[in-house]
Design a protein around this motif. Structure first.
Motif, PDB file in Angstrom:
ATOM      1  N   THR A  40      42.786  43.919  40.378  1.00 25.16           N
ATOM      2  CA  THR A  40      43.149  43.850  38.962  1.00 25.16           C
ATOM      3  C   THR A  40      42.631  42.568  38.326  1.00 25.16           C
ATOM      4  O   THR A  40      42.492  41.540  38.990  1.00 25.16           O
ATOM      5  N   CYS A  41      42.397  42.656  37.018  1.00 30.24           N
ATOM      6  CA  CYS A  41      41.985  41.462  36.279  1.00 30.24           C
ATOM      7  C   CYS A  41      43.197  40.551  36.031  1.00 30.24           C
ATOM      8  O   CYS A  41      43.039  39.440  35.533  1.00 30.24           O
ATOM      9  N   GLU A  97      40.007  49.166  34.957  1.00 34.21           N
ATOM     10  CA  GLU A  97      41.147  48.333  35.345  1.00 34.21           C
ATOM     11  C   GLU A  97      42.252  49.269  35.860  1.00 34.21           C
ATOM     12  O   GLU A  97      42.917  49.937  35.076  1.00 34.21           O
ATOM     13  N   CYS A 138      35.534  41.538  30.160  1.00 35.60           N
ATOM     14  CA  CYS A 138      35.099  40.335  30.887  1.00 35.60           C
ATOM     15  C   CYS A 138      33.599  40.136  30.624  1.00 35.60           C
ATOM     16  O   CYS A 138      32.824  41.096  30.713  1.00 35.60           O
ATOM     17  N   CYS A 148      30.704  41.216  33.140  1.00 35.98           N
ATOM     18  CA  CYS A 148      30.838  42.535  33.772  1.00 35.98           C
ATOM     19  C   CYS A 148      30.151  43.633  32.965  1.00 35.98           C
ATOM     20  O   CYS A 148      30.418  43.805  31.776  1.00 35.98           O
ATOM     21  N   SER A 195      41.548  39.231  40.316  1.00 37.86           N
ATOM     22  CA  SER A 195      40.314  38.551  39.909  1.00 37.86           C
ATOM     23  C   SER A 195      40.685  37.274  39.175  1.00 37.86           C
ATOM     24  O   SER A 195      41.264  37.315  38.093  1.00 37.86           O
ATOM     25  N   HIS A 208      38.587  33.878  39.086  1.00 35.66           N
ATOM     26  CA  HIS A 208      37.311  33.466  38.468  1.00 35.66           C
ATOM     27  C   HIS A 208      37.300  32.148  37.700  1.00 35.66           C
ATOM     28  O   HIS A 208      36.242  31.704  37.256  1.00 35.66           O
ATOM     29  N   MET A 216      37.184  35.731  30.811  1.00 33.67           N
ATOM     30  CA  MET A 216      38.040  36.918  30.805  1.00 33.67           C
ATOM     31  C   MET A 216      38.995  36.854  29.610  1.00 33.67           C
ATOM     32  O   MET A 216      39.985  36.116  29.648  1.00 33.67           O
TER      33      MET A 216
END
Ligand code: SAH
Ligand code: SF4
Length: 352
Positions: A196-197, A164, A120, A123, A218, A220, A231
């Motif tokens: 979690t993404c 993750e 990401c 991050c 997440s 976003h 992402m």
């Protein structure tokens, strides 16, 4: 089988005791010393015979992360840098907040991987790439060490540190079982949040596990274009697939999902974004946590307070339950760009 006794469930210690010719009740004693008391050495296990303590020390040496640094923010948030047995460095954060009842609650944010492969762009952990998965023992140890350092109980747990968690699912789930255990730290399952993404297959698997924890996803971005910019995972699993898995999760677990949404100036907020999110998430029982982006080399800018409030209100008008998370530990954020700026009260229990 692992040699790290900090990742043994009571029944696993019991079978070890059996194989050593020890009485069954030793398992409960040893589990309590390890998981409740968080002892730093077998020598502290005063009701365990010396010969057994010595044997365990030789064959199952206690594996403890080494504290490299502890920083304390002016708001009381504490950040820890640990070195693991192979020299990998990981971070964890402890935040305190007062509940409406007046009680102080402590929320601990732990890491599930050293680094992270998801990349990401906002991050700091993402820029490290994946170093490796953490073992169950390495996750449990973060909690045990910090509880021992601070001599305080931890009430809420958020898997929002480095990594993750759904890419390390088995080890993460076992750490949850251990930390939730009635003879250990006893952290309520509804006070445990996994973030979690957004990996759809793993979200479905987690739903099927039937654990009553809080799932945070997440998000976003209000559309595929914006989210993919932030992402890379969104190229592989676009919103349609992710939200179908989220729907499955809420239907199977009968629990709300928390969507995390970092606010970035001129990028993912505003009235249009709010309207898109309203449509996208309609029919999914959820809460939205808004988090002003932490500054970093990515160059994204956090919106001003008024702009944040306007976005929050626009989401409410679009039918969504949104809150802005207060910022914690901003002055110790330095190296991480991620952990310290997180909100404390993630352990929403939000029933349907
Ligand atoms: N990998 C998981 C959990 C760890 S990241 C996940 O992505 O959800 C925990 C949270 O910190 C995520 O919501 C992530 O998007 C957020 N985060 C990462 N970098 C950030 C930054 N610079 N500012 C604010 N939040 C950030
Ligand atoms: Fe990994 Fe989460 Fe950071 Fe993305 S936000 S790179 S998934 S730790």
């Amino acid at each position: 089988m692992s040699k790290d006794l900090r990742e043994f469930l009571p029944e696993e210690i019991a079978s070890l005791m059996k194989s050593l010719g020890e009485p069954a009740f030793r398992a409960g004693q040893i589990f309590g010393w390890l998981q409740k008391e968080g002892v730093a050495s077998y020598q502290e296990m005063s009701n365990v015979p010396a010969a057994l303590r010595q044997k365990l020390e030789q064959e199952y040496p206690l594996i403890r992360p080494r504290l490299l640094r502890r920083q304390e923010s002016s708001d009381g948030t504490k950040k820890y840098l640990f070195s693991l047995a192979d020299g990998q460095a990981i971070e964890a954060v402890l935040m305190s907040h007062r509940e409406e009842t007046g009680h102080i609650r402590r929320t601990f944010c732990l890491s599930s991987q050293a680094g992270c492969p998801m990349g990401c762009v906002f991050c700091a952990t993402g820029s490290l790439g994946l170093q490796r998965n953490l073992s169950t023992g390495e996750m449990v140890s973060q909690v045990l060490e910090v509880a021992a350092i601070e001599k305080k109980n931890i009430h809420n747990l958020v898997y929002m540190g480095m990594g993750e968690p759904l890419l390390n699912m088995e080890a993460v789930l076992k750490s949850i079982r251990l930390l939730n255990h009635a003879q250990g730290q006893k952290i309520g399952i509804r006070r445990i949040t996994l973030s979690t993404c957004g990996l759809p297959e793993q979200i479905r698997r987690l739903a099927d596990e039937g654990l009553d924890l809080v799932l945070a996803v997440s998000l976003h971005g209000p559309d595929d274009e914006t989210r993919s910019r932030l992402m890379p995972v969104n190229n592989r699993y676009p919103l349609k697939e992710l939200l179908a898995a989220c729907r499955y999760y809420t239907e199977t677990s009968r629990r709300r999902i928390t969507f995390e949404y970092i606010m970035i100036k001129d990028l993912n907020i505003g009235e249009q974004a709010a309207a898109k999110l309203g449509k996208l998430l309609s029919g999914i029982p959820c809460n939205i946590n808004l988090i002003p982006v932490n500054p970093g080399p990515h160059g994204f800018v956090r919106p001003g307070r008024q702009e944040q409030l306007r976005f929050c209100q626009a989401l409410e008008q679009a039918g969504l339950a949104a809150v802005i998370r207060e910022e914690r530990g901003a002055d110790i954020d330095g190296a991480c760009g991620q952990l310290a700026g997180k909100a404390a009260a993630e352990a929403e229990t939000g029933e349907l």
